[in-house]
Design an enzyme around this catalytic site. Structure first.
Site, short mmCIF file in Angstrom:
data_model
loop_
_atom_site.label_atom_id
_atom_site.label_comp_id
_atom_site.label_asym_id
_atom_site.label_seq_id
_atom_site.Cartn_x
_atom_site.Cartn_y
_atom_site.Cartn_z
N GLU A 16 -3.21 -7.39 -10.50
CA GLU A 16 -2.14 -8.03 -9.73
C GLU A 16 -1.76 -9.40 -10.31
OE1 GLU A 16 -3.58 -7.83 -5.69
OE2 GLU A 16 -3.52 -5.64 -5.70
N ASN A 54 2.91 -8.16 8.18
CA ASN A 54 1.52 -8.56 8.42
C ASN A 54 1.08 -9.77 7.60
OD1 ASN A 54 1.33 -7.21 6.02
ND2 ASN A 54 -0.53 -6.09 6.53
N HIS A 109 -0.86 -10.75 1.70
CA HIS A 109 -1.47 -9.76 0.81
C HIS A 109 -2.64 -10.41 0.10
CE1 HIS A 109 -1.98 -6.78 -2.40
NE2 HIS A 109 -2.10 -7.82 -3.20
N LYS A 122 3.59 -13.30 2.61
CA LYS A 122 4.73 -12.38 2.67
C LYS A 122 5.94 -13.07 3.31
CE LYS A 122 1.84 -8.21 2.59
NZ LYS A 122 1.45 -6.95 3.27
N TYR A 131 2.27 -1.97 -5.41
CA TYR A 131 1.99 -0.99 -4.36
C TYR A 131 2.00 0.44 -4.87
CZ TYR A 131 2.30 -4.78 -0.92
OH TYR A 131 2.07 -5.92 -0.19
P1 IDP Z 1 -4.06 -4.25 2.78
O1 IDP Z 1 -2.78 -5.05 2.61
O2 IDP Z 1 -4.88 -4.79 3.91
O3 IDP Z 1 -4.82 -4.08 1.50
P2 IDP Z 1 -3.14 -1.50 2.47
O4 IDP Z 1 -3.67 -0.32 3.19
O5 IDP Z 1 -3.45 -1.63 1.01
O6 IDP Z 1 -3.61 -2.80 3.27
O7 IDP Z 1 -1.58 -1.49 2.69
C1 IDP Z 1 -0.75 -2.35 1.92
C2 IDP Z 1 0.34 -2.89 2.82
O8 IDP Z 1 1.18 -1.82 3.23
C3 IDP Z 1 -0.14 -3.51 4.14
O9 IDP Z 1 -0.53 -4.86 4.00
C4 IDP Z 1 1.08 -3.36 5.02
O10 IDP Z 1 2.04 -4.38 4.71
C5 IDP Z 1 1.64 -2.04 4.55
N1 IDP Z 1 1.20 -0.90 5.37
C6 IDP Z 1 0.04 -0.21 5.25
N2 IDP Z 1 -0.02 0.78 6.15
C7 IDP Z 1 1.12 0.72 6.86
C8 IDP Z 1 1.66 1.48 7.95
O11 IDP Z 1 1.04 2.44 8.46
N3 IDP Z 1 2.90 1.10 8.41
C9 IDP Z 1 3.60 0.05 7.89
N4 IDP Z 1 3.13 -0.68 6.87
C10 IDP Z 1 1.91 -0.36 6.36
#
Ligand code: IDP
Ligand code: MG
Length: 136
Positions: A127, A113, A116, A10, A50
C-alpha cells in the site's frame, strides 16, 4: 518489531474536520509520521488498494466513496505499528467498534468508516508503494 504501516483518513473524516484529532491519537501512543499528505485517491489507486474486494457487493460503492473527496495519506512507523494502528482504529463496522477507538468515536455506518489501515506488514509495503511510490 519496528515497522511501517499505511494509514488513510477517508473522505468523511476530512470533510467532518477530524484530521487533527485522529492524527493526535497516533502521535500520542508514540508512533512517528514518516509521510503526510492531503490528496485525492485516483481510480487506479483505489482499484489497487482494494483489489482483494473486487467483485464483492460493496466494491463499487467503496471505490466511489474513497475517490469522492480529499483523504489524508500517511506512513506511520514504530514498534508493531501495523497492529497498534488497527487497534486504535477499531472494528471495520462502526456499529461494532468499541467506544474509544477511532471508528467507534468518529463513525456511524460501514459506508463511511473514517479510516483505512494496512492489515499486515506485507500489505503495508504494498500500500505504501501504491500511495507513496517514491518512498523507499
Ligand atoms: P478493513 O478496512 O477494516 O481492513 P475490509 O474488510 O478490508 O476492512 O474492508 C475494506 C473496506 O471496505 C472497509 O473499511 C469498508 O470501508 C468497506 N466495506 C467492507 N465491508 C463492507 C460492507 O459490507 N459494506 C460496505 N462497505 C464495506
Ligand atoms: Mg482490509
Amino acid at each position: 518489531m519496528q515497522e511501517k504501516t499505511y494509514v488513510m483518513l477517508k473522505p468523511d473524516a476530512v470533510s467532518n474536520r477530524h484530521i487533527g484529532e485522529i492524527i493526535a491519537r497516533f502521535e500520542r501512543v508514540g508512533l512517528n509520521l514518516e509521510r503526510l499528505e492531503l490528496a485525492n485517491v485516483t481510480p487506479e489507486q483505489a482499484a489497487a488498494n482494494y483489489a482483494e474486494h473486487e467483485g464483492k457487493p460493496f466494491y463499487e460503492g467503496l471505490v466511489k466513496y474513497i475517490t469522492s473527496g480529499a483523504v489524508v495519506k500517511m506512513v506511520l512507523s514504530g514498534e508493531d505499528a501495523v497492529v497498534i494502528c488497527r487497534k486504535l482504529m477499531g472494528a471495520t463496522n462502526p456499529k461494532d467498534a468499541a467506544p474509544g477507538t477511532i471508528r467507534g468515536d468518529f463513525g456511524l455506518v460501514m459506508d463511511a468508516n473514517v479510516i483505512h489501515g494496512s492489515d499486515s506488514p506485507e500489505s503495508a509495503q504494498r500500500e505504501i508503494g501504491i500511495f507513496f511510490p517514491d518512498f523507499s
